[in-house]
Design an enzyme around this catalytic site. Sequence first.
Site, PDB file in Angstrom:
ATOM      1  N   ASP A 215      -5.144  -5.219   5.259  1.00  0.00           N
ATOM      2  CA  ASP A 215      -5.211  -4.317   3.847  1.00  0.00           C
ATOM      3  C   ASP A 215      -6.339  -4.005   3.389  1.00  0.00           C
ATOM      4  OD1 ASP A 215      -2.669  -3.984   4.426  1.00  0.00           O
ATOM      5  OD2 ASP A 215      -1.877  -5.481   2.834  1.00  0.00           O
ATOM      6  N   ASP A 217      -7.255  -4.124   0.440  1.00  0.00           N
ATOM      7  CA  ASP A 217      -7.582  -4.627  -0.866  1.00  0.00           C
ATOM      8  C   ASP A 217      -7.577  -6.393  -0.877  1.00  0.00           C
ATOM      9  OD1 ASP A 217      -4.916  -5.117  -0.361  1.00  0.00           O
ATOM     10  OD2 ASP A 217      -4.166  -3.748  -1.990  1.00  0.00           O
ATOM     11  N   TRP A 277       7.079   1.471   0.892  1.00  0.00           N
ATOM     12  CA  TRP A 277       6.373   0.016   0.892  1.00  0.00           C
ATOM     13  C   TRP A 277       7.613  -1.062   1.217  1.00  0.00           C
ATOM     14  CZ3 TRP A 277       8.257  -4.416  -1.026  1.00  0.00           C
ATOM     15  CH2 TRP A 277       7.243  -5.563  -1.381  1.00  0.00           C
ATOM     16  N   GLU A 280       7.816  -3.620   6.988  1.00  0.00           N
ATOM     17  CA  GLU A 280       7.330  -3.507   8.404  1.00  0.00           C
ATOM     18  C   GLU A 280       6.608  -4.831   8.992  1.00  0.00           C
ATOM     19  OE1 GLU A 280       5.601  -2.718   5.483  1.00  0.00           O
ATOM     20  OE2 GLU A 280       3.792  -3.560   6.002  1.00  0.00           O
ATOM     21  N   ASP A 281       5.905  -5.666   7.866  1.00  0.00           N
ATOM     22  CA  ASP A 281       5.333  -6.716   8.367  1.00  0.00           C
ATOM     23  C   ASP A 281       6.629  -7.834   8.820  1.00  0.00           C
ATOM     24  OD1 ASP A 281       6.242  -6.906   5.652  1.00  0.00           O
ATOM     25  OD2 ASP A 281       4.391  -8.178   4.860  1.00  0.00           O
ATOM     26  N   MET A 307      -6.835 -10.455  -4.125  1.00  0.00           N
ATOM     27  CA  MET A 307      -6.528  -8.949  -3.813  1.00  0.00           C
ATOM     28  C   MET A 307      -6.953  -8.238  -4.971  1.00  0.00           C
ATOM     29  SD  MET A 307      -2.495  -7.841  -3.267  1.00  0.00           S
ATOM     30  CE  MET A 307      -2.519  -6.811  -4.877  1.00  0.00           C
ATOM     31  N   HIS A 310      -4.041  -3.340  -8.647  1.00  0.00           N
ATOM     32  CA  HIS A 310      -3.878  -1.987  -8.515  1.00  0.00           C
ATOM     33  C   HIS A 310      -2.600  -1.560  -9.016  1.00  0.00           C
ATOM     34  CE1 HIS A 310      -1.944  -1.794  -4.686  1.00  0.00           C
ATOM     35  NE2 HIS A 310      -2.639  -3.074  -4.442  1.00  0.00           N
ATOM     36  N   ARG A 312       1.025   0.704  -8.296  1.00  0.00           N
ATOM     37  CA  ARG A 312       1.442   1.264  -7.169  1.00  0.00           C
ATOM     38  C   ARG A 312       1.325   2.638  -6.804  1.00  0.00           C
ATOM     39  NH1 ARG A 312       5.203  -0.640  -3.905  1.00  0.00           N
ATOM     40  NH2 ARG A 312       5.918  -2.365  -5.237  1.00  0.00           N
TER      41      ARG A 312
HETATM   42  C1  BGC Z   1       8.584  -7.437   1.785  1.00  0.00           C
HETATM   43  C2  BGC Z   1       7.189  -7.467   2.796  1.00  0.00           C
HETATM   44  C3  BGC Z   1       6.235  -7.898   1.681  1.00  0.00           C
HETATM   45  C4  BGC Z   1       6.490  -9.220   1.074  1.00  0.00           C
HETATM   46  C5  BGC Z   1       5.820  -9.786  -0.042  1.00  0.00           C
HETATM   47  C6  BGC Z   1       9.035  -8.586   1.496  1.00  0.00           C
HETATM   48  O1  BGC Z   1      10.204  -8.535   0.669  1.00  0.00           O
HETATM   49  O2  BGC Z   1       9.484  -6.949   2.854  1.00  0.00           O
HETATM   50  O3  BGC Z   1       6.889  -6.289   3.333  1.00  0.00           O
HETATM   51  O4  BGC Z   1       4.993  -8.209   2.483  1.00  0.00           O
HETATM   52  O5  BGC Z   1       7.819  -9.000   0.440  1.00  0.00           O
HETATM   53  O6  BGC Z   1       5.365  -8.728  -0.966  1.00  0.00           O
END
Ligand code: BGC
Length: 366
Positions: A215, A217, A277, A280-281, A307, A310, A312
């Site tokens: 990312d 930031d 948002w 995906e991770d 971080m 900022h 959203r």
């Molecule tokens: C989200 C992730 C995010 C994590 C921390 C989770 O609920 O699915 O994408 O990185 O929270 O913020």
Amino acid sequence: MTGDSNVNFTVLHRTCKLVVLLCLLHISVTLVFYLRSFDIRLAFVQNQQSHKPKDLTTSKILKDVELTEQDSVQPRKVSGVVDVANVSEEIKILGNCPETSPLLVGPLRIEFSTPVNLDMVRNENPNVKTGGRFKPSNCIALQKVAIIIPFRNREEHLKFWLYYLHPILQRQQLDYGVYVINQDDNEVFNRAKLLNVGYAEALKEYDYGCFIFSDVDLIPMDDRNTYKCFSQPRHLSVSMDKFGFRLPYNQYFGGVSSMSKEQYLKINGFPNNYWGWGGEDDDIYNRLNIKGMSISRPSGPIGKCRMIRHERDAKNDPNPQRFDRIAHTRDTMQVDGINSLSYKVVRVEKEQLYTKISVDLGKPSQ
Ligand code: BGC
């Protein structure tokens, strides 16, 4: 009698001319060889002087070559390389960079109160070449690393990232390139698809074997958190200030991560259908888990990072479909990933400190 002596004289004359010509030829050939060997000796001496590392002796370099670490990928077996492509101009004798760079300093002070001036960053990093490319000059980097940053309207954050990361990455003795993948369409932000694009575009430029997904930031607070690949996929941003310097949950794989090309391909890259948002991770974590890989992490103190605060971003609201999608990774990962990636490159800009690739990601598929 007179006739005979005339004939004798002519023969003698011709023989003498031939001998003189042969002598001249011999002298010229000797001269050419002598001058060429002088040229090579001179180039070698100059090269020895200009390539002698400031802080490493030749014996240190050779010793470093023998060092390897069990869990880092792509160790090069080369013990020394003699580049004889153009002998008269350059004779290089380089060893591999050591497994742990001797240039690291440990904990770093990171703060975001003073805005960054990019001219200053350029001046302070003269060895970073067009497109944000760097490789050490006195040893062969152990890994070729592409750093992929998903991006949209975060110029100020990018300046901080470049200001802090370029010196760190150079001290880590990596052969690296920085790729900022800018979503240049009117759709909702899609982080994972931008990361897939970065992977594909970086490989068009150079034979990268390791990919850092970061990312824009997030800044590491310790340069011993090396931005390279390991025998397992690595999560690097393990203690973020935003989460009180701890992991929010064990499966967390967001922020900054690294994967070798093989690890990335084993999971078919990342999902392309997480618009907005979140999630995906977690999907990427599921993919790694399903394929039997584990997550490697630095220790808490070394993995600290800050971080930049900022608001959203516009067009990046939480994705309401994310919970449903995460529940189906096993079914979707075979068909949604690097094998189904499609996008349009709008623009490629080669800045000194980074390569910016603007892309149109298309539309969500329903
Ligand atoms: C989200 C992730 C995010 C994590 C921390 C989770 O609920 O699915 O994408 O990185 O929270 O913020």
